[in-house]
Design a protein around this motif. Structure first.
Motif, short mmCIF file in Angstrom:
data_model
loop_
_atom_site.label_atom_id
_atom_site.label_comp_id
_atom_site.label_asym_id
_atom_site.label_seq_id
_atom_site.Cartn_x
_atom_site.Cartn_y
_atom_site.Cartn_z
N UNK A 6 -1.67 2.91 -0.17
CA UNK A 6 -1.83 1.86 0.44
C UNK A 6 -0.78 0.78 -0.16
N UNK A 7 0.30 1.06 -0.84
CA UNK A 7 1.44 0.24 -1.08
C UNK A 7 2.77 0.66 -0.29
N UNK A 10 8.65 4.62 0.22
CA UNK A 10 10.06 4.64 -0.34
C UNK A 10 10.93 4.07 0.62
N UNK A 11 10.89 3.91 2.11
CA UNK A 11 11.74 3.51 2.91
C UNK A 11 11.67 2.14 2.97
N UNK A 12 10.52 1.71 2.91
CA UNK A 12 10.23 0.25 3.19
C UNK A 12 10.57 -0.51 1.83
N UNK A 60 -2.23 2.85 -8.39
CA UNK A 60 -1.48 1.74 -7.45
C UNK A 60 -2.57 0.49 -7.34
N UNK A 61 -3.81 0.39 -7.49
CA UNK A 61 -4.89 -0.59 -7.76
C UNK A 61 -4.57 -1.32 -8.92
N UNK A 68 2.49 -9.99 -9.44
CA UNK A 68 2.43 -11.15 -8.61
C UNK A 68 2.25 -10.90 -7.07
N UNK A 69 1.57 -11.68 -6.14
CA UNK A 69 1.70 -11.40 -4.74
C UNK A 69 3.12 -11.25 -4.22
N UNK A 70 4.07 -12.21 -4.68
CA UNK A 70 5.41 -12.06 -4.32
C UNK A 70 6.16 -10.83 -4.57
N UNK A 71 5.93 -9.88 -5.54
CA UNK A 71 6.57 -8.99 -6.10
C UNK A 71 6.54 -7.70 -4.99
N UNK A 72 7.40 -6.91 -4.70
CA UNK A 72 7.29 -5.63 -4.15
C UNK A 72 6.71 -4.61 -4.73
N UNK A 73 5.59 -3.96 -4.13
CA UNK A 73 5.12 -3.01 -5.12
C UNK A 73 5.21 -1.64 -4.03
N UNK A 74 5.58 -0.40 -4.50
CA UNK A 74 5.51 0.68 -3.73
C UNK A 74 5.47 2.08 -4.51
N UNK A 75 5.20 2.99 -3.90
CA UNK A 75 5.31 4.42 -4.46
C UNK A 75 6.31 5.06 -3.91
N UNK A 76 7.38 5.41 -4.65
CA UNK A 76 8.61 6.01 -4.47
C UNK A 76 8.40 7.26 -3.91
#
Length: 161
Positions: A6-7, A10-12, A60-61, A68-76
């Protein structure tokens, strides 16, 4: 979004970080963190892929709760996640977030201790996504060489002269 966790995928991540790198002013400092699970293959091999997927969802949770809500979180990909932190107040703030994340992510799941390592780079000047990714990846390998549950933060100062 990454379908499992749900994070961002990689492209995003790349698209959003590229946008931020273009907008980033010279007086703001950001950080890019790359993290992955220690001995994750062992989890999949010994406990099965279903349990491995549950570990990734939990990780991920924990990451979402830590940043922070402003940080970009993702699964590479695989067991590798990243976080892009905008407008960090200090390098110490990044060190503290890494330690907080490592402490929160360390778990024992069905008898297997699960932990993560983090490699981070402080972004103080204009750089490309590939440059910051490579720097964070190198820091991650340094952290893994130190052992399980470690973090290395690289403070890149601009080259003068």
């Amino acid at each position: 979004l990454d379908g499992l966790t749900g994070v961002f995928n990689a492209a995003t991540i790349r698209e959003l970080v590229d946008e931020r790198l273009e907008q980033k002013g010279p007086k703001t400092h950001d950080a890019f963190l790359l993290l992955d699970a220690d001995s994750f293959k062992q989890v999949n091999d010994n406990l099965g892929h279903y349990t491995g997927d549950q570990v990734l969802k939990e990780l991920a949770t924990v990451i979402k709760r830590t940043f922070r809500a402003t940080d970009i979180i993702g699964r590479h990909g695989g067991d590798e996640f990243c976080v892009y932190m905008k407008n960090i107040p200090s390098v110490e703030f990044v060190h503290n977030k890494c330690r907080q994340l490592i402490n929160s992510a360390t778990r024992t799941i069905e008898g297997v201790t699960f932990s993560i390592c983090v490699g981070a780079v402080i972004i103080m000047r204009k750089q490309s996504y590939d440059e910051i990714f490579q720097a964070a990846d190198a820091a991650l390998y340094q952290a893994k060489n130190l052992g399980h549950g470690e973090a290395v933060v690289v403070d890149q100062r601009p080259v003068e002269g």
